[in-house]
Design a protein around this motif. Structure first.
Motif, mmCIF file in Angstrom:
data_model
loop_
_atom_site.group_PDB
_atom_site.id
_atom_site.type_symbol
_atom_site.label_atom_id
_atom_site.label_comp_id
_atom_site.label_asym_id
_atom_site.label_seq_id
_atom_site.Cartn_x
_atom_site.Cartn_y
_atom_site.Cartn_z
ATOM 1 N N ASN A 78 1.037 -1.187 0.148
ATOM 2 C CA ASN A 78 0.323 0.009 0.395
ATOM 3 C C ASN A 78 0.874 0.990 -0.026
ATOM 4 O O ASN A 78 0.516 2.649 0.169
ATOM 5 N N GLY A 79 2.688 0.679 -0.104
ATOM 6 C CA GLY A 79 3.437 2.457 -0.327
ATOM 7 C C GLY A 79 4.344 2.953 1.140
ATOM 8 O O GLY A 79 5.186 2.882 0.821
ATOM 9 N N GLN A 80 3.604 1.669 1.826
ATOM 10 C CA GLN A 80 3.516 2.187 3.570
ATOM 11 C C GLN A 80 4.650 0.683 3.764
ATOM 12 O O GLN A 80 5.465 -0.079 4.582
ATOM 13 N N ARG A 81 3.495 -0.198 3.960
ATOM 14 C CA ARG A 81 3.583 -2.248 4.110
ATOM 15 C C ARG A 81 2.656 -2.773 3.436
ATOM 16 O O ARG A 81 1.604 -2.644 2.510
ATOM 17 N N PRO A 82 3.147 -4.213 3.170
ATOM 18 C CA PRO A 82 2.410 -5.088 3.265
ATOM 19 C C PRO A 82 1.114 -5.533 3.619
ATOM 20 O O PRO A 82 0.976 -4.971 4.849
ATOM 21 N N ILE A 83 -0.208 -5.471 3.229
ATOM 22 C CA ILE A 83 -1.503 -5.494 3.879
ATOM 23 C C ILE A 83 -2.236 -7.236 2.709
ATOM 24 O O ILE A 83 -1.860 -7.087 1.493
ATOM 25 N N VAL A 84 -2.909 -8.167 3.143
ATOM 26 C CA VAL A 84 -3.546 -8.894 3.086
ATOM 27 C C VAL A 84 -4.762 -8.878 2.275
ATOM 28 O O VAL A 84 -5.096 -7.703 3.681
ATOM 29 N N THR A 85 -5.250 -8.567 1.464
ATOM 30 C CA THR A 85 -6.901 -8.439 0.919
ATOM 31 C C THR A 85 -6.930 -9.686 1.015
ATOM 32 O O THR A 85 -7.613 -10.050 0.464
ATOM 33 N N VAL A 86 -8.713 -10.190 2.218
ATOM 34 C CA VAL A 86 -9.284 -11.086 1.682
ATOM 35 C C VAL A 86 -10.949 -10.722 0.749
ATOM 36 O O VAL A 86 -11.443 -10.104 1.096
ATOM 37 N N ARG A 87 -10.870 -10.722 -1.022
ATOM 38 C CA ARG A 87 -11.395 -10.638 -1.824
ATOM 39 C C ARG A 87 -12.819 -11.437 -1.052
ATOM 40 O O ARG A 87 -14.042 -10.411 -2.017
ATOM 41 N N ARG A 88 -13.194 -12.792 -0.848
ATOM 42 C CA ARG A 88 -14.013 -13.964 -0.363
ATOM 43 C C ARG A 88 -13.794 -14.338 0.479
ATOM 44 O O ARG A 88 -12.690 -14.865 0.250
ATOM 45 N N ALA A 89 -14.505 -15.214 1.391
ATOM 46 C CA ALA A 89 -14.649 -15.717 2.382
ATOM 47 C C ALA A 89 -16.258 -16.545 1.850
ATOM 48 O O ALA A 89 -16.279 -15.552 2.791
ATOM 49 N N ALA A 111 3.839 -14.436 5.961
ATOM 50 C CA ALA A 111 4.641 -13.451 5.140
ATOM 51 C C ALA A 111 4.968 -12.069 5.714
ATOM 52 O O ALA A 111 5.096 -11.185 4.427
ATOM 53 N N GLY A 112 4.611 -11.663 6.952
ATOM 54 C CA GLY A 112 5.242 -9.653 7.309
ATOM 55 C C GLY A 112 4.269 -9.278 6.623
ATOM 56 O O GLY A 112 4.292 -8.559 7.392
ATOM 57 N N ALA A 113 3.038 -9.822 6.978
ATOM 58 C CA ALA A 113 1.748 -8.875 6.326
ATOM 59 C C ALA A 113 1.252 -9.028 7.584
ATOM 60 O O ALA A 113 0.318 -9.235 8.051
#
Length: 156
Positions: A78-89, A111-113
């Motif tokens: 995101n320009g600052q850090r990694p983020i995991v985004t969940v699209r569908r669960a 993964a360090g996110a």
């Protein structure tokens, strides 16, 4: 005396495993039913499974060898850090949703996110219950969308 299949399913062990492209035929009807009920767009396709399958953050839920849910997520910067985004669960019950959320939480941490964002339709109260139970909290934001190109014309 015949066994009640719902009762048998209640004690079957849950298995969460990485998603593969071979899961398409099993996940497509689950996603179609969910999208119809939630009033949202379907996400499962050969292309999406190929994409999410390489992310390291996409999982399939099985009970007694039968697919009963899935989670599609990816890591983004995101320009600052990694983020995991969940699209569908999607899962048939709360225990399955919890198992999928635990799996993506562990994969993100490994993964360090350390930030996870989960997208779900407003009316999906089962997802909200599972998210709260697993320590997730709503953010004070709204998500807006605009569709461009031929898909926008198809919707009008």
């Amino acid at each position: 005396m015949t066994a009640n299949p719902l009762r048998i399913m209640a004690w079957m062990p849950l298995l969460v495993r990485p998603l593969t492209t071979e899961d398409l035929d099993k996940l497509k009807p689950i996603d179609s039913d969910y999208a119809r009920d939630a009033g949202c767009e379907e996400t499962v396709s050969a292309a999406s499974l190929s994409f999410y399958g390489r992310s390291g953050h996409a999982f399939v839920l099985e009970e007694g060898g039968r697919v009963s849910g899935f989670l599609l997520a990816q890591a983004v910067w995101n320009g600052q850090r990694p983020i995991v985004t969940v699209r569908r669960a999607v899962a048939f019950h709360d225990a399955g949703r919890h198992s999928l959320l635990e799996a993506v939480t562990k994969s993100a941490y490994d993964a360090g996110a350390y930030d996870i964002l989960v997208e779900h339709p407003e009316g999906d109260t089962a997802a909200e219950r599972a998210l709260f139970a697993c320590g997730y909290a709503p953010l004070p934001t709204r998500l807006y969308s605009r569709v461009l190109g031929s898909r926008a014309r198809a919707d009008s």
